[in-house]
Design an enzyme around this catalytic site. Structure first.
Site, PDB file in Angstrom:
ATOM      1  N   ASP A  97      23.025  25.362  26.972  1.00 50.34           N
ATOM      2  CA  ASP A  97      22.576  26.043  27.887  1.00 50.34           C
ATOM      3  C   ASP A  97      21.767  25.414  28.933  1.00 50.34           C
ATOM      4  O   ASP A  97      21.487  24.079  28.514  1.00 50.34           O
ATOM      5  CB  ASP A  97      22.060  27.714  27.536  1.00 50.34           C
ATOM      6  CG  ASP A  97      22.487  28.635  28.883  1.00 50.34           C
ATOM      7  OD1 ASP A  97      22.059  28.663  29.786  1.00 50.34           O
ATOM      8  OD2 ASP A  97      23.205  29.466  28.579  1.00 50.34           O
ATOM      9  N   HIS A 132      25.451  26.711  33.735  1.00 50.73           N
ATOM     10  CA  HIS A 132      24.529  26.693  32.682  1.00 50.73           C
ATOM     11  C   HIS A 132      24.653  25.430  31.810  1.00 50.73           C
ATOM     12  O   HIS A 132      24.598  25.371  30.555  1.00 50.73           O
ATOM     13  CB  HIS A 132      25.057  28.024  31.524  1.00 50.73           C
ATOM     14  CG  HIS A 132      24.861  29.355  31.995  1.00 50.73           C
ATOM     15  ND1 HIS A 132      23.530  30.010  31.745  1.00 50.73           N
ATOM     16  CD2 HIS A 132      25.649  30.339  32.605  1.00 50.73           C
ATOM     17  CE1 HIS A 132      23.561  31.109  32.248  1.00 50.73           C
ATOM     18  NE2 HIS A 132      24.841  31.425  32.749  1.00 50.73           N
ATOM     19  N   GLU A 180      28.491  32.766  35.519  1.00 49.37           N
ATOM     20  CA  GLU A 180      27.366  32.360  36.575  1.00 49.37           C
ATOM     21  C   GLU A 180      27.327  31.350  36.948  1.00 49.37           C
ATOM     22  O   GLU A 180      26.282  30.375  36.871  1.00 49.37           O
ATOM     23  CB  GLU A 180      25.945  32.794  35.778  1.00 49.37           C
ATOM     24  CG  GLU A 180      26.188  34.376  35.116  1.00 49.37           C
ATOM     25  CD  GLU A 180      25.073  34.859  34.359  1.00 49.37           C
ATOM     26  OE1 GLU A 180      24.695  35.996  34.729  1.00 49.37           O
ATOM     27  OE2 GLU A 180      24.446  33.919  33.864  1.00 49.37           O
TER      28      GLU A 180
END
Length: 626
Positions: free
Chosen positions: A203, A277, A344
């Protein structure tokens, strides 16, 4: 390993060792076994079988030796023999047992022997878990050469899982957990019949797996500057500050972990985030981003939309990177799926990138969502070339889903519904019921996180929505993101007992859901966690504070509890409430005295405090209804 004496001493001091712990496990006073998840069919009869330290475990075939060793170890080293006899018999059926599949089992207990019968070794393993739960949580009568490990009720149990995918996610990127800690989680999962552990390995805050062809991913990406404040409020890295917090797993450690999990019938699903990410990867190799700038691994400070954390789909070098990474990942993890994230993804830097715009134009893509779809489809081909299937978060639906991709639906059920209707496999993991990093009690007494998810709501989770073909729903998963989980001890606190609820949702028939019975079985199983020194939350005993306003804007307070049978006492006068304070009458709406500044509340059961003392300033209660 704790000795029996130490276990008994610690439980006695904690006030947990009671007379009902001795002998057989009970039918918990309601004619039901205290087993989680609830088996499909149970028939309890009179009598019991006593397991002693000299009871023998019989394995009727060589394929069951490992299961026999596991059971023997759990019970302190029972003798193992081949064949069958008057002890505990592990049996692969000569002819297939209809209806129980590859993970189901039959457990037959008489006063002379115990038989666990299954079609496959996995079923034997799950039958062992049920048998272990039927034993009392405290081993008694341990003095001398002949002692009892406990009694189990004579019964006939037929059991099998509702879903093939019964998962938990552990985020090891935001906070690093050791191999031994992950193994401990696998042991806890196996006891409650979970079979998939998703490891969130990469991440923005850390890269946790060795990739030999790209060493900077761990040399740089596995480390960040140390911070302990609230997530997203932390100070960014300073110039010259050393990155000392983090860690990673070597490939040898991963191989060992995969083997350990497989012995407990747990598959490990690796997640390598892409295209978003990805700041830890970009900090390691800046050419991977659209901006090409140099960044630091993020320590939990605000950066989204400011720093470029998305891999560039316009550069061919990005796909060369992906091929190298997933070549090594695919070799390490035998599970059929690899999780690519896909959630995202900030596309603001793509829009400014000449390579991204050129890629979109060349392929007739109308917007950046379609460019992400292009990225995912190419990544799917990379995975398929390595014999793997792609699964990603529901954002991979945007711009068009890759042909063979599976979807893990987290933003609700809608993404999963859409994917299932398009005949794609789905794992349901909605934040509303499955994000176990959320509060599980009143935020005034819980560690800070994003939202509320109480135990009783987890128990209402239904992975198959109405109108959806259930054959496309692989199952469900609970996710423990660790922005606010800095230690394994706290990870356990967040996992249990909410993961009890998830295990029952994923394994037991939907029509067997019984909240009062589940609470009774949960309380009994918490004794097992005490015995093993596993941390857990008792927030389901706490009072629920529900502030509101009347038509004149006056603040009112209504109280409730998750479970029945609790008394609620409260004060407004800055004293600590106890059973001599004002008793709350269910349904009442309390008005607040004009000069009160703090509301305090506590729950009792049978005259003893059981919930946490909750103290909330009146000003905070006002904010809750604004």
């Amino acid at each position: 390993m704790k000795t029996i004496t130490k276990i008994l001493l610690s439980l006695s001091v904690a006030g947990i060792l009671t007379s009902c712990d001795a002998g057989k496990n009970q039918e918990n006073g309601n004619g039901e076994l205290s087993v989680i998840p609830q088996p499909v069919n149970i028939k309890i009869s009179t009598g019991s079988f006593e397991i002693k330290n000299h009871t023998t475990v019989y394995c009727k075939s060589d394929s069951l030796v490992n299961a026999g060793k596991y059971l023997s170890q759990q019970l302190g080293g029972l003798e193992i023999k081949s064949g069958s006899g008057g002890g505990i018999n592990l049996i692969i059926a000569d002819e297939e047992v209809n209806g129980i599949g590859s993970e189901g089992y039959k457990l037959n207990i008489t006063n002379r022997r115990i038989d666990i019968i299954a079609n496959e070794p996995a079923g034997i393993f799950y039958g062992i878990q049920t048998l272990l739960q039927m034993l009392p949580p405290v081993i008694l009568n341990s003095s001398g050469q002949d002692y009892s490990l406990g009694e189990v009720s004579c019964s006939e149990i037929e059991d099998y899982p509702r879903f093939k995918w019964r998962g938990l996610l552990l985020d090891v990127s935001r906070h690093f957990f050791t191999i031994d800690e992950v193994k401990e989680l696998i042991d806890q999962m196996a006891a409650y019949k979970f079979n998939i552990l998703q490891l969130h390995l990469t991440d923005d805050q850390g890269w946790r797996i060795e990739i030999k062809s790209m060493p900077e991913l761990t040399d740089t990406g596995a480390w960040r500057v140390p911070r302990t404040g609230l997530w997203w409020d932390r100070e960014p890295p300073k110039d010259g500050e050393k990155a000392t917090y983090g860690g990673f797993y070597t490939q040898e450690e991963i191989k060992d972990l995969v083997k350990y999990a497989a012995e407990r019938y747990v598959n490990i699903l690796p997640e390598i985030e892409a295209p978003g990410h990805s700041l830890a990867a970009i900090a390691s190799y800046p050419y991977l981003s659209s901006s090409g700038k140099e960044y630091k691994v993020n320590p939990g400070s605000k950066f989204y939309g400011i720093e470029d954390n998305s891999l560039c789909p316009g550069k061919e070098t990005t796909f060369e990177y992906l091929d190298k990474v997933f070549s090594e990942v695919a070799e390490l993890f035998p599970f059929e799926y690899i999780h690519i994230g896909g959630d995202e993804c900030y596309k603001g830097f793509w829009e400014k990138c000449s390579d991204c715009r050129a890629r979109a134009k060349e392929n007739g893509l109308k917007d950046m969502k379609e460019l992400q779809s292009y990225f995912v489809k190419r990544l799917e081909k990379i995975l398929e070339s390595k014999g793997k299937k792609l699964i990603g978060w529901d954002e991979i639906l945007e711009g068009g889903l890759a042909p063979n991709a599976a979807v893990m639906s987290w933003r609700g059920m809608e993404g999963g519904i859409a994917a299932a209707k398009a005949q794609h496999k789905v794992v349901m993991s909605p934040f509303s019921h499955a994000y176990i990093d959320f509060y599980q009690g009143d935020p005034a007494v819980e560690p800070p996180t994003y939202a509320m998810l109480r135990l009783n709501k987890v128990y209402t989770f239904e992975p198959v929505p109405e109108g959806v073909d259930s054959s496309y729903i692989l199952g469900g998963q609970g996710n423990l993101w660790t922005e606010s989980v800095p230690s394994f001890r706290h990870a356990e606190y967040m996992l249990w007992p909410r993961s009890f609820a998830l295990s029952e949702v994923f394994w037991s028939p939907a029509n067997s859901r019984d909240w009062p019975g589940f609470v009774r079985r949960t309380e009994y199983n918490l004794k097992r966690l005490n015995q093993k020194d596993i941390n857990y939350s008792t927030s389901f005993y706490d009072a629920i504070i529900e502030p509101s306003k009347d038509e004149k804007g006056n603040l009112l307070i209504q109280l409730d509890t998750e479970i029945d049978g609790l008394d609620i006492y409260y004060t407004f006068d800055n004293t600590l409430p106890d059973h001599h304070s004002q008793l709350y009458i269910k349904g009442d709406k309390l008005t607040i005295p004009a000069d009160a500044d703090t509301f305090r509340v506590i729950t009792y059961r049978d005259g003893k405090a059981i919930g946490k003392l909750i103290a909330v300033p009146v000003t905070d209660l006002v904010k809750r209804v604004q």
